[in-house]
Write a protein that holds these residues in place. Sequence first.
Motif, mmCIF file in Angstrom:
data_model
loop_
_atom_site.group_PDB
_atom_site.id
_atom_site.type_symbol
_atom_site.label_atom_id
_atom_site.label_comp_id
_atom_site.label_asym_id
_atom_site.label_seq_id
_atom_site.Cartn_x
_atom_site.Cartn_y
_atom_site.Cartn_z
ATOM 1 N N VAL A 38 0.816 -1.362 0.021
ATOM 2 C CA VAL A 38 -0.035 0.050 -0.030
ATOM 3 C C VAL A 38 1.081 1.235 0.172
ATOM 4 C CG1 VAL A 38 -1.682 1.288 1.224
ATOM 5 C CG2 VAL A 38 -1.677 -1.315 1.220
ATOM 6 N N VAL A 39 0.757 2.280 -0.894
ATOM 7 C CA VAL A 39 1.371 3.624 -1.117
ATOM 8 C C VAL A 39 0.631 4.553 -0.222
ATOM 9 C CG1 VAL A 39 2.435 5.025 -2.319
ATOM 10 C CG2 VAL A 39 2.479 2.697 -3.077
ATOM 11 N N LEU A 40 1.266 5.009 0.996
ATOM 12 C CA LEU A 40 0.697 6.310 1.551
ATOM 13 C C LEU A 40 1.044 7.342 0.966
ATOM 14 C CD1 LEU A 40 0.730 4.710 5.161
ATOM 15 C CD2 LEU A 40 -1.203 4.608 3.633
ATOM 16 N N GLY A 41 0.269 8.389 0.400
ATOM 17 C CA GLY A 41 1.057 9.477 -0.187
ATOM 18 C C GLY A 41 1.765 10.474 0.857
ATOM 19 N N ASN A 42 1.481 10.705 2.082
ATOM 20 C CA ASN A 42 2.171 11.652 2.688
ATOM 21 C C ASN A 42 2.701 10.976 4.020
ATOM 22 O OD1 ASN A 42 2.377 13.920 1.506
ATOM 23 N ND2 ASN A 42 0.033 14.287 1.996
ATOM 24 N N GLY A 43 3.320 9.570 4.089
ATOM 25 C CA GLY A 43 3.604 8.948 5.177
ATOM 26 C C GLY A 43 4.909 9.392 5.710
ATOM 27 N N THR A 68 2.242 -9.439 2.750
ATOM 28 C CA THR A 68 3.459 -8.488 3.590
ATOM 29 C C THR A 68 4.543 -9.283 3.581
ATOM 30 O OG1 THR A 68 3.856 -7.540 5.592
ATOM 31 C CG2 THR A 68 2.803 -9.837 5.879
#
Length: 77
Positions: A38-43, A68
């Motif tokens: 999963v890519v979180l935009g502003n992690g 995972t």
Amino acid sequence: MAKEAAGEKNVAILGHSIGQQCLEAGFLDELVIHILPVVLGNGLRLIDHLNIPPVELKRTEIVSTTQTTSMRFRVIK
């Protein structure tokens, strides 16, 4: 304080900030990283701007499933 309260038991630290603080203080013996697809935009960066010399890690385990990938590293002191 956590180490004192735990006595001979292990202490687990969760989160990027406290983990980085423990790494900088020399308290970290192991680092476990879980990677999810999963890519979180502003992690937040896991480890950023350490104020210590480079830390050598030795990978001791890698486990991959369809959901995972987990990697365990020993901190070389």
